[in-house]
Enzyme design. Structure first.
Site, PDB file in Angstrom:
ATOM      1  N   GLU A   1      51.895   5.927 -95.707  1.00 54.97           N
ATOM      2  CA  GLU A   1      52.806   6.390 -96.527  1.00 54.97           C
ATOM      3  C   GLU A   1      52.927   7.524 -97.444  1.00 54.97           C
ATOM      4  OE1 GLU A   1      53.886   2.882 -98.931  1.00 54.97           O
ATOM      5  OE2 GLU A   1      53.479   1.403 -96.898  1.00 54.97           O
TER       6      GLU A   1
ATOM      7  N   HIS B   1      60.266 -13.602 -95.319  1.00 57.85           N
ATOM      8  CA  HIS B   1      59.102 -12.662 -95.717  1.00 57.85           C
ATOM      9  C   HIS B   1      58.109 -13.338 -96.269  1.00 57.85           C
ATOM     10  CE1 HIS B   1      58.025  -9.701 -99.091  1.00 57.85           C
ATOM     11  NE2 HIS B   1      57.837  -9.134 -97.867  1.00 57.85           N
ATOM     12  N   HIS B   2      56.967 -12.728 -95.628  1.00 59.78           N
ATOM     13  CA  HIS B   2      55.499 -13.152 -95.627  1.00 59.78           C
ATOM     14  C   HIS B   2      54.984 -11.745 -96.176  1.00 59.78           C
ATOM     15  CE1 HIS B   2      55.598 -16.105 -92.050  1.00 59.78           C
ATOM     16  NE2 HIS B   2      56.128 -16.647 -93.178  1.00 59.78           N
ATOM     17  N   GLU B   3      54.856 -11.677 -97.452  1.00 60.97           N
ATOM     18  CA  GLU B   3      53.823 -10.648 -98.169  1.00 60.97           C
ATOM     19  C   GLU B   3      52.342 -11.238 -98.332  1.00 60.97           C
ATOM     20  OE1 GLU B   3      52.142  -7.988 -98.931  1.00 60.97           O
ATOM     21  OE2 GLU B   3      54.045  -7.282 -99.329  1.00 60.97           O
TER      22      GLU B   3
ATOM     23  N   GLU C   1      53.492  -2.074 -94.141  1.00 67.47           N
ATOM     24  CA  GLU C   1      51.956  -1.808 -94.135  1.00 67.47           C
ATOM     25  C   GLU C   1      51.511  -2.164 -92.809  1.00 67.47           C
ATOM     26  OE1 GLU C   1      53.348  -3.839 -96.646  1.00 67.47           O
ATOM     27  OE2 GLU C   1      53.957  -2.114 -97.616  1.00 67.47           O
TER      28      GLU C   1
ATOM     29  N   GLU D   1      57.284  -0.557 -91.034  1.00 66.32           N
ATOM     30  CA  GLU D   1      57.128   0.653 -92.208  1.00 66.32           C
ATOM     31  C   GLU D   1      56.152   1.783 -91.534  1.00 66.32           C
ATOM     32  OE1 GLU D   1      56.991   0.391 -96.658  1.00 66.32           O
ATOM     33  OE2 GLU D   1      55.541  -0.288 -95.611  1.00 66.32           O
TER      34      GLU D   1
ATOM     35  N   GLU E   1      61.899   3.342-100.486  1.00 67.21           N
ATOM     36  CA  GLU E   1      61.174   2.732-101.919  1.00 67.21           C
ATOM     37  C   GLU E   1      60.603   3.604-102.831  1.00 67.21           C
ATOM     38  OE1 GLU E   1      59.165  -0.342 -99.456  1.00 67.21           O
ATOM     39  OE2 GLU E   1      57.211   0.668-100.109  1.00 67.21           O
TER      40      GLU E   1
HETATM   41  C1  NOJ Z   1      55.910  -3.152 -99.976  1.00 71.10           C
HETATM   42  C2  NOJ Z   1      57.118  -3.230 -98.945  1.00 71.10           C
HETATM   43  O1  NOJ Z   1      57.161  -1.858 -98.213  1.00 71.10           O
HETATM   44  C3  NOJ Z   1      58.266  -3.357 -99.754  1.00 71.10           C
HETATM   45  O2  NOJ Z   1      59.521  -3.103 -98.663  1.00 71.10           O
HETATM   46  C4  NOJ Z   1      58.185  -4.807 -99.968  1.00 71.10           C
HETATM   47  O3  NOJ Z   1      59.472  -4.947-100.714  1.00 71.10           O
HETATM   48  C5  NOJ Z   1      56.862  -4.894-100.947  1.00 71.10           C
HETATM   49  N1  NOJ Z   1      55.837  -4.409-100.490  1.00 71.10           N
HETATM   50  C6  NOJ Z   1      56.827  -6.554-101.675  1.00 71.10           C
HETATM   51  O4  NOJ Z   1      56.488  -7.066-100.355  1.00 71.10           O
HETATM   52 CA    CA Z   2      55.305  -0.122 -98.198  1.00 71.52          CA
END
Ligand code: NOJ
Ligand code: CA
Length: 695
Positions: free
Chosen positions: A179, A382-384, A453, A471, A477
């Site tokens: 990034e 969504h899985h963060e 990521e 991404e 963002e």
């Molecule tokens: C980074 C991601 O690129 C973004 O799209 C997301 O909203 C945030 N992380 C939270 O998961």
């Molecule tokens: Ca990101």
């Protein structure tokens, strides 16, 4: 496989065997591309392997060393003897499940060289070269070695000795992130790089270094082999103990790729990376469907919502329904909902233990799923993980089963945070294998993926077409919470990161200055018309309309986002210069319509766009969204001029792009006879717009 069809396949081989005497330390073999324009030379000189590359008779890659090094075994980068070689040719046309064209020709000549260590007869290595009209791929294969089950690769000694003094676009090597803004300069200024890296030579030839089929191996970065010349060397992302790759035999490395073109535009229609991957492993692909989506997302980035619970919580049941209503009204199939599950309080805290099956109390997931189904809108889950891979892997099965039961057909994953287990990197072999496990798990549950990521794309979507987009780019963002992406950023991305595969850049911000967020220093560095153009310029089969939905209400320009497709049958590059401008025309896969996106950097420009790609003898209605009078990204980004006129294949569209501006066009085929020429001229100086033959 649903769309797979072989129209023409040939594969023949010619073997040549050499004796293993001292002469075998020196040999020379070469092959060319099917059109004869690309020439690949392999040499063994004093037991050291080299390759070099010529394009249209020009030397692009001077003799460059090759080889692998191992822990506990003799290295395979010197003292090698030649055993045999094999030549083959292959030609096939295949149809991707989705893409920027609907049919792809896979046509190459292959040269395989079999070598072995001089002092050990039982340690052979193959180097396989595939030479295409649009580039070259080569990989190492270590077959079964007598009595050896697995190896540790300590280094890959692949070099790229760049001939001449080309200009280059790159981001510095980083084991955890792509990034970054691209840097640009002469070869001398590059010290390390992530791939893709793109080069422009003085004679106008362009080429790009990357990799294809990154499977059970470490990601490749590049570093200068020495400061005085143009030699770049592979630098694999290591395990915490320094080993680069831990592999069972037989081992096959990813392809090292060199994409070639006579000009910048030609790079954008290359299918080299996809061709160097295996065909689809998913037989019934009917559930894999490209789509546009809105999201409970931008609000978190500009600070008007939060991911975690509290007074500003974004993902409430009521807001989800409001977004579902908007999507249904505007024919946007998908809705991404972030911040819906327990555990966001632990994000970036060092602990990081989200729960992927437990919604927050103010988010009724079952009800939201029911409502979405009723309105025919698809939730994007969504899985963060926050980089906590053990926590995610422990829940992988239940997390995907949960979403599948609720009718969720796409999931965005994320790894924003410090990698756990500690010492692992986002781009090392451990993570390459993790990302692959998630793709396969998602496929079992009929779920498409959008990975943030991620590991960089290397063509995997051919094999696992549920791997839609990712991404691995400095996306929209960054405009929300940093100094942002300068106007030239998106004129570089198609020629660099975009060559690897689709990008989830998330275009479509209409409120370019988002003043309600209370950060006058933050903004998006484009005009509004350029936001529209990005839907065509930055290819992705999942494409977001990223802004808060209220910013789209009563905006005539939103019509373009409603109309623009995300799956294409043809692509033509109309104008291209890396870092300055690019204009691309793409044909909708499901109609006769064409779309054009044109973007510029910080300079205003007038681009001539010949419409010769249109069907001859037909008339099209051109709906043109261009920078309005007095528009420029800095002082007046919002004016968009929407005009309609007739167009035929004999016409040339003149695109007047403001500073940081763009133009988006929809061309609808309307009649069988076309005799109405069209000119569209906009003059920035006296702000006159002249239209002839308005439809
Ligand atoms: C980074 C991601 O690129 C973004 O799209 C997301 O909203 C945030 N992380 C939270 O998961
Ligand atoms: Ca990101």
């Amino acid at each position: 496989m649903r769309f797979f069809s072989l129209s023409f396949v040939t594969f023949f081989s010619i073997f040549s065997i050499s004796s293993c005497g001292l002469d075998s330390l020196n040999m020379h073999k070469e092959t060319t591309s099917p059109d004869g324009k690309v020439r690949l030379v392999f040499q063994l000189k004093g037991g050291i392997p080299y390759y070099s590359l010529f394009y249209h008779g020009h030397s692009l890659i001077s003799p460059s060393k090759m080889g692998l090094r191992f822990k506990g075994y003799s290295h395979l980068d010197s003292n090698l003897v030649f055993l045999s070689s094999e030549s083959a040719s292959f030609s096939q046309v295949w149809r991707p499940v989705w893409g920027f064209t609907d049919s792809i020709r896979n046509n190459y000549n292959q040269l395989t060289i079999l070598l072995r260590q001089q002092d050990t007869a039982h340690r052979p290595m193959e180097i396989v070269f595939r030479v295409y009209d649009d580039g070259v791929g080569f990989r190492y294969r270590i077959p079964d070695w007598d009595g050896v089950d697995s190896v540790f690769v300590t280094d890959e000694k692949t070099q790229f000795h760049i001939a001449g003094k080309p200009e280059v676009w790159w981001t510095p090597a980083n084991y955890d992130s792509y990034e970054m803004l691209y840097q640009n300069g002469p070869m001398d200024s590059l010290k390390t790089a992530n791939t893709p890296v793109t080069f422009r030579r003085e004679d106008g030839l362009h080429f790009n270094l990357h990799e294809a089929d990154l499977t059970d191996y470490a990601g490749m970065t590049l570093k200068k082999a020495d400061e005085t010349n143009n030699v770049l060397e592979c630098d694999l992302v290591p395990w915490p103990d320094g080993i680069k790759v831990k592999a069972k035999l037989p081992l096959q490395t990813p392809w090292r790729t060199i994409q070639l073109s006579r000009d910048a535009g030609g790079l954008l229609t290359s299918h080299l990376i996809q061709n160097l991957n295996e065909p689809s492993k998913i037989e019934n692909t009917s559930w894999i469907q490209p789509m546009k989506y809105v999201g409970i997302w931008w609000g978190m980035h500009i600070g008007v919502f939060t991911w975690h619970q509290g007074p500003k919580h974004g993902a409430t049941t009521a807001r989800a329904k409001q977004y579902i209503d908007f999507a249904a009204r505007h024919n946007i199939p998908g809705l991404l909902i972030e911040g819906w599950n327990e555990g966001w309080e632990t994000w970036l805290s060092g602990k990081n233990t989200p729960d992927f099956t437990k919604p927050y109390p103010d988010f009724d997931m079952e009800e939201v799923a029911r409502y979405a189904k009723e309105k025919d809108v698809r939730i994007i889950g969504h899985h963060e993980s926050g980089g906590n891979v053990p926590n995610y892997e422990a829940q992988l099965d239940s997390a995907f089963r949960y979403y599948e039961r609720l009718g969720v057909r796409a999931v965005k994953t994320g790894y924003a945070g410090k990698m756990h287990p500690e010492g692992q990197h986002h781009h090392g072999q451990f993570m390459v294998n993790h990302y692959r496990r998630v793709v396969k798990k998602a496929a079992q549950h009929h779920i498409m993926l959008d990975v943030h990521e991620p590991i960089k794309p290397t063509g995997l979507s051919r094999t696992w077409p549920n791997m839609m987009t990712r991404e691995g780019v400095r996306g929209m963002e960054y405009n929300a919470w940093s100094e942002g992406n300068p106007p030239e950023h998106t004129t570089i991305l198609p020629f660099t990161r975009g060559l690897a595969g689709p990008m989830d850049y998330t275009p479509g911000i209409f409120d370019l200055t988002f003043e309600q967020a209370g950060r006058p220093d933050r903004r998006v560095h484009t005009t509004l018309a350029k936001q529209l153009a990005l839907y065509v310029v930055l290819y992705s089969p999942l494409q977001m309309a990223a802004d808060l939905i209220e910013n789209y209400e009563n905006q005539p320009a939103f019509r373009f986002i409603e109309d623009v497709p995300v799956d294409w049958s043809a692509t033509h590059v109309l104008q291209a210069r890396i870092g300055d401008y690019v204009a691309i025309a793409r044909k909708d896969k499901h109609s006769e319509d064409w779309y054009i996106g044109a973007v510029t950097d910080e300079q205003a420009r007038l681009l001539e766009l010949p419409l010769s790609f249109l069907q001859a003898g037909k008339t099209y209605r051109a709906e043109i969204y261009c920078d309005g009078s007095g528009a420029d990204w800095q002082d007046n980004p919002l004016p968009v001029e929407i005009t309609t006129c007739a167009a035929t294949s004999a016409d040339t569209l003149k695109a007047a792009l403001a500073k940081g501006g763009g133009m988006a066009v929809r061309l609808i085929k309307v009649s069988e006879t076309g005799d109405k020429p069209v000119m569209y001229i906009k003059d920035f100086n006296d702000k006159q717009i002249e239209k002839i033959n308005t439809f």
